[in-house]
Write a protein that holds these residues in place. Structure first.
Motif, short mmCIF file in Angstrom:
data_model
loop_
_atom_site.label_atom_id
_atom_site.label_comp_id
_atom_site.label_asym_id
_atom_site.label_seq_id
_atom_site.Cartn_x
_atom_site.Cartn_y
_atom_site.Cartn_z
N ASP A 168 11.92 -4.75 -9.38
CA ASP A 168 12.38 -3.25 -9.78
C ASP A 168 11.12 -2.57 -8.52
OD1 ASP A 168 13.71 -4.09 -12.19
OD2 ASP A 168 11.60 -4.64 -13.39
N TYR A 169 12.22 -0.86 -8.46
CA TYR A 169 11.60 -0.43 -7.59
C TYR A 169 11.66 1.10 -7.51
CZ TYR A 169 16.89 -0.77 -6.89
OH TYR A 169 17.81 -0.55 -6.55
N PHE A 170 12.44 1.37 -8.94
CA PHE A 170 12.08 3.21 -9.31
C PHE A 170 11.48 3.48 -10.76
CE2 PHE A 170 16.32 2.71 -10.15
CZ PHE A 170 16.61 3.58 -11.22
N LYS A 178 1.03 -1.22 0.11
CA LYS A 178 0.15 0.00 -0.04
C LYS A 178 0.67 1.45 0.50
CE LYS A 178 -0.83 0.18 4.86
NZ LYS A 178 -1.30 0.33 6.31
N ASN A 179 2.17 1.11 0.21
CA ASN A 179 3.24 2.21 0.51
C ASN A 179 3.02 2.84 -1.17
OD1 ASN A 179 3.29 2.52 3.73
ND2 ASN A 179 5.06 1.30 3.83
N PHE A 180 3.26 2.34 -2.34
CA PHE A 180 3.29 2.21 -3.35
C PHE A 180 2.27 2.35 -4.09
CE2 PHE A 180 6.64 -0.54 -1.26
CZ PHE A 180 7.97 0.48 -1.34
N PRO A 181 3.12 3.48 -5.68
CA PRO A 181 3.74 4.12 -5.40
C PRO A 181 4.09 5.10 -5.09
CG PRO A 181 2.22 4.35 -7.78
CD PRO A 181 1.91 3.40 -6.44
N ARG A 182 4.85 5.65 -4.71
CA ARG A 182 5.04 7.13 -4.19
C ARG A 182 6.75 7.79 -4.57
NH1 ARG A 182 6.69 3.74 -0.27
NH2 ARG A 182 9.19 4.33 0.61
N GLU A 183 5.81 8.96 -4.65
CA GLU A 183 7.23 10.43 -5.49
C GLU A 183 8.81 9.68 -4.22
OE1 GLU A 183 8.54 15.25 -5.46
OE2 GLU A 183 6.13 14.04 -5.70
N LEU A 184 9.48 9.33 -4.39
CA LEU A 184 11.20 9.95 -3.86
C LEU A 184 10.87 11.72 -3.46
CD1 LEU A 184 13.51 8.99 -2.75
CD2 LEU A 184 14.27 9.24 -4.73
N LYS A 185 11.00 11.26 -2.09
CA LYS A 185 11.25 12.71 -1.41
C LYS A 185 12.74 13.10 -1.60
CE LYS A 185 9.03 11.47 2.84
NZ LYS A 185 8.75 11.15 5.22
N GLY A 186 12.52 14.77 -2.16
CA GLY A 186 13.28 15.44 -2.26
C GLY A 186 13.52 15.18 -4.32
N SER A 187 12.99 14.38 -4.51
CA SER A 187 13.26 14.40 -6.13
C SER A 187 12.24 15.11 -6.74
CB SER A 187 12.98 13.10 -6.96
OG SER A 187 11.83 12.71 -6.75
N GLN A 188 11.41 16.02 -6.59
CA GLN A 188 11.41 17.15 -7.23
C GLN A 188 9.93 16.13 -8.66
OE1 GLN A 188 13.38 19.92 -8.66
NE2 GLN A 188 14.23 20.83 -6.62
N GLY A 189 9.57 14.99 -7.64
CA GLY A 189 8.39 14.73 -8.78
C GLY A 189 9.18 13.40 -9.91
N LEU A 190 10.41 14.12 -9.79
CA LEU A 190 11.38 12.95 -11.04
C LEU A 190 11.05 11.28 -11.18
CD1 LEU A 190 12.68 13.69 -13.87
CD2 LEU A 190 15.21 13.86 -12.50
N TRP A 194 9.42 8.35 -8.87
CA TRP A 194 8.60 7.62 -8.26
C TRP A 194 8.89 6.37 -8.16
CZ3 TRP A 194 3.95 8.96 -7.20
CH2 TRP A 194 3.18 9.52 -7.65
N LEU A 195 9.14 5.68 -6.69
CA LEU A 195 8.93 4.49 -6.45
C LEU A 195 7.71 3.48 -6.47
CD1 LEU A 195 11.05 5.29 -2.64
CD2 LEU A 195 11.61 5.08 -4.70
N TYR A 196 8.34 2.31 -6.81
CA TYR A 196 6.88 0.79 -6.71
C TYR A 196 8.03 0.11 -6.38
CZ TYR A 196 6.16 4.27 -10.97
OH TYR A 196 4.77 5.60 -11.15
N LYS A 197 6.70 -0.78 -6.35
CA LYS A 197 7.33 -2.40 -5.74
C LYS A 197 6.95 -3.57 -6.71
CE LYS A 197 6.70 -5.44 -1.60
NZ LYS A 197 6.28 -5.50 -0.31
#
Length: 163
Positions: A115-117, A28-40, A42-45
């Motif tokens: 695969d995670y990003f 449930k924590n995915f997908p989400r934006e990687l903090k500090g990446s300004q949306g460039l 995203w993290l996945y599982k």
């Protein structure tokens, strides 16, 4: 040799550690934006049981082909390490082997590659990968570029001999 071995091992372990960290988190924590990446980024599982984009999932070739390629690259890497110089070739094979071993390990132990990003830029938005994939890609590009440069040099050398 030991510098390349240490570097490659570190890259492999880094990718495996990130995969383990992603696997330990709830879906449930995915997908989400990687903090500090300004949306460039995203993290996945994602679990990929096949080749890229799930191609040939369920086929035994998905385990055997990468294992054969990694074995061949390991042989070439071992040969190159015995030669003087050739830094860029050694770097290229070290990167390719590091990524390959990480992904082969996943396939053999999990039955899929984690695969995670994703880089959220143009056509890359739909591609989810791992660091191992980037290492393989970078190493392959280096091998191709070095081959191209050698071909150009050989061509120039042969052209100048005819004059």
């Amino acid at each position: 040799m030991f510098g390349f071995l240490t570097f490659g091992t570190t890259l492999t372990l880094l990718d495996l550690a990130l995969k383990k960290q992603v696997e330990a988190q709830e879906d449930k924590n995915f997908p989400r934006e990687l903090k500090g990446s300004q949306g460039l980024i995203w993290l996945y599982k994602n679990h990929n049981p096949g080749f890229s984009f799930g191609f040939l999932k369920g086929s035994r070739a998905v385990e055997l082909v990468p294992l054969c390629f990694a074995s061949g690259i390991a042989g070439a890497w071992t040969y190159l390490m015995g030669l003087r110089g050739r830094f860029m070739e050694k770097l290229a094979l070290t990167l390719t082997l590091a990524g390959g071993i990480s992904n082969v390990y996943d396939r053999m132990t999990r039955g899929y590659v984690v695969d995670y990003f994703s880089i959220r830029w143009k056509g890359l938005k739909k591609v989810v990968l791992n660091l191992g994939d980037l290492f393989i890609f970078t190493g392959a590009v280096l091998v191709a570029a070095l081959g191209f440069l050698k071909s150009v040099k050989d061509w120039r050398d042969s052209s100048s001999e005819g004059m």
